[in-house]
Design a protein around this motif. Structure first.
Motif, PDB file in Angstrom:
ATOM      1  N   VAL A 104       1.023  -1.297   0.183  1.00 52.72           N
ATOM      2  CA  VAL A 104       0.031  -0.162   0.457  1.00 52.72           C
ATOM      3  C   VAL A 104       0.561   1.177  -0.019  1.00 52.72           C
ATOM      4  N   ARG A 105       1.581   0.912   0.474  1.00 54.04           N
ATOM      5  CA  ARG A 105       2.500   2.818   0.714  1.00 54.04           C
ATOM      6  C   ARG A 105       3.468   2.607  -0.271  1.00 54.04           C
ATOM      7  N   GLU A 106       3.816   1.539  -1.336  1.00 52.96           N
ATOM      8  CA  GLU A 106       4.541   2.105  -2.275  1.00 52.96           C
ATOM      9  C   GLU A 106       3.818   2.171  -3.524  1.00 52.96           C
ATOM     10  N   ARG A 107       2.072   1.998  -3.215  1.00 50.64           N
ATOM     11  CA  ARG A 107       1.347   2.267  -4.563  1.00 50.64           C
ATOM     12  C   ARG A 107       1.148   3.330  -3.721  1.00 50.64           C
ATOM     13  N   ASP A 108       0.468   3.836  -2.650  1.00 47.55           N
ATOM     14  CA  ASP A 108       0.623   5.573  -2.622  1.00 47.55           C
ATOM     15  C   ASP A 108       0.950   6.616  -1.884  1.00 47.55           C
ATOM     16  N   ASP A 143      -1.229  10.570  -1.317  1.00 47.69           N
ATOM     17  CA  ASP A 143      -2.318   9.892  -0.526  1.00 47.69           C
ATOM     18  C   ASP A 143      -2.529   9.871   0.763  1.00 47.69           C
ATOM     19  N   TYR A 144      -4.153  10.343   1.309  1.00 50.22           N
ATOM     20  CA  TYR A 144      -3.838  10.370   2.756  1.00 50.22           C
ATOM     21  C   TYR A 144      -3.509   9.969   3.572  1.00 50.22           C
TER      22      TYR A 144
END
Length: 89
Positions: free
Chosen positions: A72-76, A81-82
């Protein structure tokens, strides 16, 4: 911030139960009037569709490799992202 929930629970415990029940009904009805149930249903359907896209399959594979949070970190993070933004102390 971690102390907020227990402090709120202590404050709520001081209220009469029937008052809490009415407040909960009021809040839930307000959320339902704003389309909460429809939003939940649509979110479930879109999540199911997204998992079968090329990007969805890549994300699921990456999460299996590095763990869900890291994926998720890599994606956002690149888009700010918030959940990726730095929080002020």
């Amino acid at each position: 911030m971690l102390d907020y929930a227990p402090a709120l629970a202590r404050r709520m415990a001081l209220l009469p139960g029937n008052q809490l029940e009415m407040l909960k009904l009021l809040r839930n009805q307000t959320a339902e009037n704003m389309g909460l149930a429809a939003g939940r249903t649509l979110g479930t359907l879109l999540d199911a569709v997204a998992r079968h896209t090329r990007e969805g399959r890549i994300f699921v594979a990456r999460a299996a490799d590095v763990g869900f949070r890291q994926a998720v970190r890599e994606r956002d993070d690149p888009s700010g992202d918030y959940g990726s933004r730095r929080r002020e102390p």
